[in-house]
Each structure stands twice: as structure tokens, then as C-alpha cells.
Write a protein that holds these residues in place. Structure first.
Motif, PDB file in Angstrom:
ATOM      1  N   GLU A   1      -9.553 -15.074  23.983  1.00 51.42           N
ATOM      2  CA  GLU A   1      -8.304 -15.544  23.374  1.00 51.42           C
ATOM      3  C   GLU A   1      -8.311 -15.294  21.865  1.00 51.42           C
ATOM      4  OE1 GLU A   1      -8.344 -19.580  24.776  1.00 51.42           O
ATOM      5  OE2 GLU A   1      -7.313 -19.062  26.658  1.00 51.42           O
ATOM      6  N   LYS A   2      -9.433 -15.604  21.216  1.00 44.52           N
ATOM      7  CA  LYS A   2      -9.534 -15.397  19.765  1.00 44.52           C
ATOM      8  C   LYS A   2      -9.387 -13.919  19.427  1.00 44.52           C
ATOM      9  CE  LYS A   2     -12.026 -19.358  17.971  1.00 44.52           C
ATOM     10  NZ  LYS A   2     -13.086 -19.905  18.851  1.00 44.52           N
ATOM     11  N   GLU A   3     -10.081 -13.072  20.211  1.00 46.19           N
ATOM     12  CA  GLU A   3     -10.050 -11.636  19.906  1.00 46.19           C
ATOM     13  C   GLU A   3      -8.684 -11.023  20.208  1.00 46.19           C
ATOM     14  OE1 GLU A   3     -13.544  -9.535  21.196  1.00 46.19           O
ATOM     15  OE2 GLU A   3     -14.834 -10.982  20.148  1.00 46.19           O
ATOM     16  N   PHE A   4      -8.027 -11.540  21.248  1.00 44.84           N
ATOM     17  CA  PHE A   4      -6.681 -11.031  21.547  1.00 44.84           C
ATOM     18  C   PHE A   4      -5.724 -11.414  20.420  1.00 44.84           C
ATOM     19  CE2 PHE A   4      -2.555 -10.611  23.531  1.00 44.84           C
ATOM     20  CZ  PHE A   4      -2.699  -9.468  24.285  1.00 44.84           C
ATOM     21  N   CYS A   5      -5.815 -12.682  19.970  1.00 48.01           N
ATOM     22  CA  CYS A   5      -4.999 -13.140  18.828  1.00 48.01           C
ATOM     23  C   CYS A   5      -5.196 -12.210  17.631  1.00 48.01           C
ATOM     24  CB  CYS A   5      -5.415 -14.548  18.408  1.00 48.01           C
ATOM     25  SG  CYS A   5      -4.597 -15.867  19.312  1.00 48.01           S
ATOM     26  N   ARG A   6      -6.465 -11.928  17.336  1.00 46.44           N
ATOM     27  CA  ARG A   6      -6.763 -11.093  16.178  1.00 46.44           C
ATOM     28  C   ARG A   6      -6.184  -9.685  16.365  1.00 46.44           C
ATOM     29  NH1 ARG A   6     -12.480 -10.240  15.560  1.00 46.44           N
ATOM     30  NH2 ARG A   6     -12.580 -12.460  16.053  1.00 46.44           N
ATOM     31  N   SER A   7      -6.260  -9.149  17.601  1.00 47.58           N
ATOM     32  CA  SER A   7      -5.866  -7.754  17.822  1.00 47.58           C
ATOM     33  C   SER A   7      -4.370  -7.528  17.559  1.00 47.58           C
ATOM     34  CB  SER A   7      -6.234  -7.311  19.239  1.00 47.58           C
ATOM     35  OG  SER A   7      -5.359  -7.904  20.181  1.00 47.58           O
ATOM     36  N   ILE A   8      -3.538  -8.553  17.726  1.00 52.20           N
ATOM     37  CA  ILE A   8      -2.109  -8.339  17.464  1.00 52.20           C
ATOM     38  C   ILE A   8      -1.563  -9.269  16.373  1.00 52.20           C
ATOM     39  CG2 ILE A   8      -1.630  -7.447  19.792  1.00 52.20           C
ATOM     40  CD1 ILE A   8      -0.294 -10.170  20.424  1.00 52.20           C
ATOM     41  N   GLY A   9      -2.446 -10.034  15.757  1.00 53.51           N
ATOM     42  CA  GLY A   9      -2.003 -10.935  14.692  1.00 53.51           C
ATOM     43  C   GLY A   9      -1.208 -12.122  15.219  1.00 53.51           C
ATOM     44  N   ALA A  10      -1.583 -12.605  16.406  1.00 53.83           N
ATOM     45  CA  ALA A  10      -0.857 -13.734  17.012  1.00 53.83           C
ATOM     46  C   ALA A  10      -1.431 -15.062  16.547  1.00 53.83           C
ATOM     47  CB  ALA A  10      -0.936 -13.646  18.532  1.00 53.83           C
ATOM     48  N   GLY A  11      -0.610 -16.110  16.607  1.00 52.38           N
ATOM     49  CA  GLY A  11      -1.042 -17.438  16.186  1.00 52.38           C
ATOM     50  C   GLY A  11      -1.915 -18.122  17.224  1.00 52.38           C
ATOM     51  N   ASN A  12      -1.452 -18.129  18.482  1.00 53.34           N
ATOM     52  CA  ASN A  12      -2.155 -18.838  19.551  1.00 53.34           C
ATOM     53  C   ASN A  12      -2.108 -18.007  20.829  1.00 53.34           C
ATOM     54  OD1 ASN A  12      -2.287 -21.739  18.209  1.00 53.34           O
ATOM     55  ND2 ASN A  12      -0.222 -20.940  17.913  1.00 53.34           N
ATOM     56  N   CYS A  13      -3.234 -17.918  21.533  1.00 52.17           N
ATOM     57  CA  CYS A  13      -3.304 -17.165  22.779  1.00 52.17           C
ATOM     58  C   CYS A  13      -3.976 -18.020  23.850  1.00 52.17           C
ATOM     59  CB  CYS A  13      -4.121 -15.889  22.591  1.00 52.17           C
ATOM     60  SG  CYS A  13      -3.359 -14.713  21.453  1.00 52.17           S
ATOM     61  N   VAL A  14      -3.416 -17.982  25.077  1.00 50.68           N
ATOM     62  CA  VAL A  14      -4.004 -18.710  26.206  1.00 50.68           C
ATOM     63  C   VAL A  14      -4.140 -17.745  27.378  1.00 50.68           C
ATOM     64  CG1 VAL A  14      -3.851 -20.749  27.686  1.00 50.68           C
ATOM     65  CG2 VAL A  14      -2.798 -20.801  25.410  1.00 50.68           C
ATOM     66  N   PHE A  15      -5.366 -17.560  27.844  1.00 56.06           N
ATOM     67  CA  PHE A  15      -5.665 -16.622  28.943  1.00 56.06           C
ATOM     68  C   PHE A  15      -5.412 -17.315  30.282  1.00 56.06           C
ATOM     69  CE2 PHE A  15      -9.286 -14.256  31.317  1.00 56.06           C
ATOM     70  CZ  PHE A  15      -8.435 -13.212  31.691  1.00 56.06           C
ATOM     71  N   VAL A  16      -4.641 -16.655  31.144  1.00 54.47           N
ATOM     72  CA  VAL A  16      -4.313 -17.211  32.466  1.00 54.47           C
ATOM     73  C   VAL A  16      -4.511 -16.137  33.538  1.00 54.47           C
ATOM     74  CG1 VAL A  16      -2.767 -19.012  31.617  1.00 54.47           C
ATOM     75  CG2 VAL A  16      -1.847 -16.729  32.084  1.00 54.47           C
ATOM     76  N   ASN A  17      -4.246 -16.514  34.803  1.00 52.15           N
ATOM     77  CA  ASN A  17      -4.612 -15.596  35.884  1.00 52.15           C
ATOM     78  C   ASN A  17      -3.588 -14.505  36.210  1.00 52.15           C
ATOM     79  OD1 ASN A  17      -2.770 -17.171  37.149  1.00 52.15           O
ATOM     80  ND2 ASN A  17      -4.133 -17.980  38.715  1.00 52.15           N
ATOM     81  N   SER A  18      -2.416 -14.520  35.556  1.00 50.39           N
ATOM     82  CA  SER A  18      -1.479 -13.401  35.716  1.00 50.39           C
ATOM     83  C   SER A  18      -0.423 -13.426  34.622  1.00 50.39           C
ATOM     84  CB  SER A  18      -0.783 -13.453  37.087  1.00 50.39           C
ATOM     85  OG  SER A  18       0.206 -14.462  37.115  1.00 50.39           O
ATOM     86  N   GLY A  19       0.252 -12.310  34.480  1.00 54.43           N
ATOM     87  CA  GLY A  19       1.371 -12.237  33.543  1.00 54.43           C
ATOM     88  C   GLY A  19       2.521 -13.110  34.019  1.00 54.43           C
ATOM     89  N   THR A  20       2.685 -13.186  35.339  1.00 52.06           N
ATOM     90  CA  THR A  20       3.740 -14.029  35.918  1.00 52.06           C
ATOM     91  C   THR A  20       3.487 -15.494  35.556  1.00 52.06           C
ATOM     92  OG1 THR A  20       3.775 -12.472  37.765  1.00 52.06           O
ATOM     93  CG2 THR A  20       4.962 -14.538  38.066  1.00 52.06           C
ATOM     94  N   ALA A  21       2.233 -15.929  35.665  1.00 57.31           N
ATOM     95  CA  ALA A  21       1.866 -17.302  35.296  1.00 57.31           C
ATOM     96  C   ALA A  21       2.142 -17.539  33.812  1.00 57.31           C
ATOM     97  CB  ALA A  21       0.395 -17.565  35.617  1.00 57.31           C
ATOM     98  N   ALA A  22       1.852 -16.543  32.981  1.00 58.12           N
ATOM     99  CA  ALA A  22       2.072 -16.669  31.536  1.00 58.12           C
ATOM    100  C   ALA A  22       3.559 -16.901  31.253  1.00 58.12           C
ATOM    101  CB  ALA A  22       1.567 -15.429  30.805  1.00 58.12           C
ATOM    102  N   LEU A  23       4.427 -16.149  31.921  1.00 58.60           N
ATOM    103  CA  LEU A  23       5.877 -16.333  31.751  1.00 58.60           C
ATOM    104  C   LEU A  23       6.302 -17.725  32.215  1.00 58.60           C
ATOM    105  CD1 LEU A  23       7.523 -13.022  33.076  1.00 58.60           C
ATOM    106  CD2 LEU A  23       7.762 -13.983  30.775  1.00 58.60           C
ATOM    107  N   HIS A  24       5.819 -18.108  33.392  1.00 57.44           N
ATOM    108  CA  HIS A  24       6.182 -19.414  33.947  1.00 57.44           C
ATOM    109  C   HIS A  24       5.754 -20.552  33.016  1.00 57.44           C
ATOM    110  CE1 HIS A  24       5.605 -22.620  37.288  1.00 57.44           C
ATOM    111  NE2 HIS A  24       6.709 -22.813  36.625  1.00 57.44           N
ATOM    112  N   LEU A  25       4.533 -20.472  32.508  1.00 57.37           N
ATOM    113  CA  LEU A  25       4.017 -21.531  31.635  1.00 57.37           C
ATOM    114  C   LEU A  25       4.840 -21.653  30.354  1.00 57.37           C
ATOM    115  CD1 LEU A  25       0.210 -20.902  32.155  1.00 57.37           C
ATOM    116  CD2 LEU A  25       1.408 -23.037  32.686  1.00 57.37           C
ATOM    117  N   LEU A  26       5.244 -20.516  29.797  1.00 56.25           N
ATOM    118  CA  LEU A  26       6.057 -20.561  28.574  1.00 56.25           C
ATOM    119  C   LEU A  26       7.389 -21.249  28.851  1.00 56.25           C
ATOM    120  CD1 LEU A  26       5.288 -17.078  27.019  1.00 56.25           C
ATOM    121  CD2 LEU A  26       5.173 -19.243  25.777  1.00 56.25           C
ATOM    122  N   LEU A  27       8.053 -20.839  29.927  1.00 59.17           N
ATOM    123  CA  LEU A  27       9.349 -21.442  30.265  1.00 59.17           C
ATOM    124  C   LEU A  27       9.182 -22.932  30.520  1.00 59.17           C
ATOM    125  CD1 LEU A  27      10.617 -18.627  32.681  1.00 59.17           C
ATOM    126  CD2 LEU A  27      11.536 -19.126  30.401  1.00 59.17           C
TER     127      LEU A  27
END
Ligand code: PLP
Length: 382
Positions: A39-65
Motif C-alpha cells: 500500500e505504501k509503495e503503491f501510494c508512492r508510485s502515483i503520489g496518492a494520499g491513502n491506498c487500501v489493498f483488497v481482493n479485486s478492483g470490483t471490491a475496491a469500487l464497491h468499498l468506495l461507494l
């Protein structure tokens, strides 16, 4: 010359295998310290504030909504041309999916139609950066801000895409990246929530694992058996060995993008003069990830359909595909939407073909694809 070119070939090397093996042997298999590191390295790679690793992109969308409180009674605007996951995540929340038409050139959500589809119930917009070509985010953010609407990006294709010199996924309310097998980087299956809002990230961190919160005692020790459930959650956490693969993929992400881009340049060089197709249009203020290489058949000049071109390519050993079947064409949505309302999506549906593109692709593989494509199209020229 090669006689077969697959649609995609994974780019997994010994360095990936070793990282995964190290974690498998470490004694910790589920979510843990390596997930935090990814999560830290992904944040750094795109200059993001906060990153949370989950089991799919679909889950990531659902969690945000979910974390932003999207639910029954709300409407969420989604482009008509995307993978079903974008709409599916909205359905999970109980909100209503509203489809907007897409732009014929970029294939991305039409800003005009998006504006037309806004009602007083519109809670969020999900722009999807199709093939890694960034949506017109300045305009979308402006429209959303004026009306107090959330913008959640589906960035499944867009890791290392740039919009006006900035990484895609860090300027909106949140973005969901996918690490599915064929995406710009992979963890086999996996996804990343990215958001500027720290409290949203913290809520999502709880929601990804049943809403469980562990309390530390006065000595700072966490008792794993003694926990509270502080919010409604899901089983969306990922494993540390997937995170290990993610970390090692991140290290070569820029290289993989360069390799794909090189083959795109080869395609463009060989197809530039072909009158029977239109090459992808890249807006000058963007730098796409080149997740997919999508060409449009000039069907007016041909007596062969898009479907048959894909089948003919297959006969010659070329694994072509198409992205995407418009959502209103699926059984689940056919009653709710009419094809006539989506002229842009229908235009694309007749014409688009995704040609093979992957990091380890060789020039002669591109040459083989192009030769066969041109042979087929010339044989059916009007
Ligand atoms: C792949 C993809 C997703 C979902 O990602 P998963 O990791 O497979 O859940 C969402 N949207 C688009 C446009 C995709 O291509």
C-alpha cells in the motif's frame, strides 16, 4: 515467422516468483505487514494520499461507494461502455445505475450526455478510463463540484496513465485500480482503493475485513481474540503473498508500460496507411497506460462484420478481442434501456477490435497480427 499470437501473455519473472515464495515460507499468509508495504509503495508510485489493498478492483469500487454512503434512492452515472463490474459495484449498494453514452473517438464517457443524465438524486459519477486513455477529468470534476456529486474513478485500466501531467486516480474523491491477470500490473486477482480522504480510507480499511476493530490495551498490545465490530463490512481483504507479487510488479511497471508502448508504436507505423481502420485517438494532454490497443473498423468500406474479423483472425492464430459489449445489451439491463439512446456506444459496438498487446510482445508478432488483419480486410473491401 510466428504462427500464433495470443491476446495476452503474463509478464512474470523469477523475481516475482521469489518474492511470492519468500512470503509463502514466512509463516504469514493472510493480510499483514507485506500488504501494508505494498500500500505504501503503491501510494508512492502515483503520489496518492491513502491506498487500501483488497481482493479485486470490483471490491475496491464497491468499498468506495459504500464508504461514501451511496445507497438505495441514489443514482450513480456509469458509461454505457465498460466492464460489467463498474455497474455491478453500484448494484451492490442498492443505488440505481444510470447509463451515459460514450464518445466515439476516445470511447470514454461523453461529458455532454453525463451532464444531461444528472438529476437531484445523482450521488456519484464513475468515469472509466477505457484502455487507459484518461477521461476529460477537468470537465467532469467541474460539473460534479457545481452539483456536489462524488467522482469515483474506475481506474482498472489506468495505472501509469497521465492526465495533464498528473497520475490518473489521485485528483477525484477516490479511484479503484485492478490487478486482474491482464491489467497493467497484476497480483493474479486484486485491487487498490485510492483516496485523498484519510477518514474514508480508514473506514474502508475496517470494511474490507468484516468491520472488525482491534483495540490495543494500555501496553499497546493488540488482543486478536478481543475485538469489536464497529461498522458493516465485507470479506474483501487480500493476502500478503499477493501483495508480494504486487510489490515486485511495481518495480517493473514503468518498464512494462514502455514495452507495451513500443509495440503500440510498431502497430501505428504498420497500420498508419491502412484505409480500412481507424487508429486509437490519444488526446494531446494525456499519456495512456496502453492497457489495450483498440482499432475501429471502417465498416462503411467493408463487407465483413466485426465479429467475423475476430473469428477470421482466430483461424489464423491471432487472439483478438473486443472491449466492451455495451451494458444495455445484457439481459439484466435490456428492459431498462434502449439502444437508440446510445448512438456513440452503438457506433463503437459495430467497429471496435482489441488487438494483442502485452509487455513481452515482439515486433514480429505485431507484424504477424497486422499482416493477417490487412489480408482479411482487403479480401472484404467494398
Ligand atoms: C477489470 C475491470 C474491473 C474489475 O476489476 P477486477 O479486479 O476484475 O474486479 C472494473 N472495471 C473495468 C473497466 C475493468 O476492466
Amino acid at each position: 515467422m510466428r504462427k500464433e499470437v495470443p491476446f495476452f501473455r503474463p509478464f512474470i519473472g523469477n523475481e516475482d516468483v521469489e518474492e511470492v515464495l519468500r512470503v509463502l515460507k514466512s509463516g504469514w499468509l493472510t493480510t499483514g505487514a507485506i500488504t501494508e508495504k505494498f500500500e505504501k509503495e503503491f501510494c508512492r508510485s502515483i503520489g496518492a494520499g491513502n491506498c487500501v489493498f483488497v481482493n479485486s478492483g470490483t471490491a475496491a469500487l464497491h468499498l468506495l461507494l459504500d464508504a461514501y454512503g451511496v445507497g438505495p434512492g441514489d443514482e450513480v452515472i456509469v458509461p454505457a461502455v465498460t466492464f460489467i463490474a463498474t455497474a455491478e459495484a453500484v448494484e451492490y449498494t442498492g443505488a440505481k445505475v444510470i447509463l451515459a453514452d460514450v464518445d466515439r473517438e476516445s470511447m470514454n464517457i461523453s461529458v455532454d450526455d453525463l451532464a444531461r443524465k444528472i438529476t437531484e438524486r445523482t450521488k456519484a459519477i464513475i468515469p472509466v478510463h477505457i484502455a487507459g486513455v484518461p477521461c476529460e477529468m477537468d470537465e467532469i470534476m467541474r460539473i460534479a463540484k457545481e452539483r456536489n456529486i462524488l467522482v469515483i474513478e474506475d481506474a482498472a485500466h489506468a495505472f501509469l496513465s497521465f492526465y495533464r501531467g498528473k497520475h490518473v486516480g489521485i485528483s477525484s474523491d477516490g479511484a479503484a485500480f485492478s490487478f486482474y491477470a491482464t491489467k497493467p500490473i497484476t497480483t493474479g486477482e486484486g485491487g487498490m482503493v485510492v483516496t485523498r480522504r484519510r477518514e474514508v480510507a480508514e473506514l474502508i480499511r475496517l470494511k474490507r475485513l468484516h468491520g472488525i476493530k482491534y483495540e490495543a490495551d494500555v501496553n499497546g498490545d493488540i488482543k486478536r481474540w478481543k475485538y469489536d465490530v464497529v461498522t458493516h463490512g465485507y470479506k474483501y481483504n487480500a493476502t500478503d503473498f499477493k501483495a508480494a507479487l504486487g510489490i515486485s510488479q511495481l518495480k517493473k511497471a514503468t518498464l512494462m508500460k514502455k514495452m507495451r508502448k513500443r509495440e503500440v508504436e510498431k502497430y501505428v507505423e504498420l497500420l498508419r496507411d491502412c484505409e480500412l481502420i481507424q487508429l486509437p485517438v490519444v488526446p494531446p494532454h494525456t499519456d495512456p497506460s496502453w492497457h489495450l490497443f483498440v482499432v475501429k473498423l471502417k465498416v462503411e468500406k467493408l463487407t465483413i462484420s466485426r465479429d467475423r474479423v475476430i473469428e477470421e483472425l482466430k483461424k489464423r492464430g491471432v487472439g483478438a478481442s473486443m472491449h466492451f459489449i455495451p451494458l444495455y445489451r445484457f439481459s439484466i439491463y435490456r428492459d431498462r434501456f434502449r439502444e437508440e439512446d446510445f448512438p456513440g456506444a452503438e457506433f463503437l459496438f459495430e467497429r471496435v477490435i482489441s488487438l494483442p498487446l502485452f509487455p513481452s510482445m515482439e515486433d514480429q508478432e505485431v507484424e504477424y497480427v497486422v499482416k493477417n488483419l490487412i489480408d482479411i480486410l482487403e479480401a472484404y473491401r467494398k
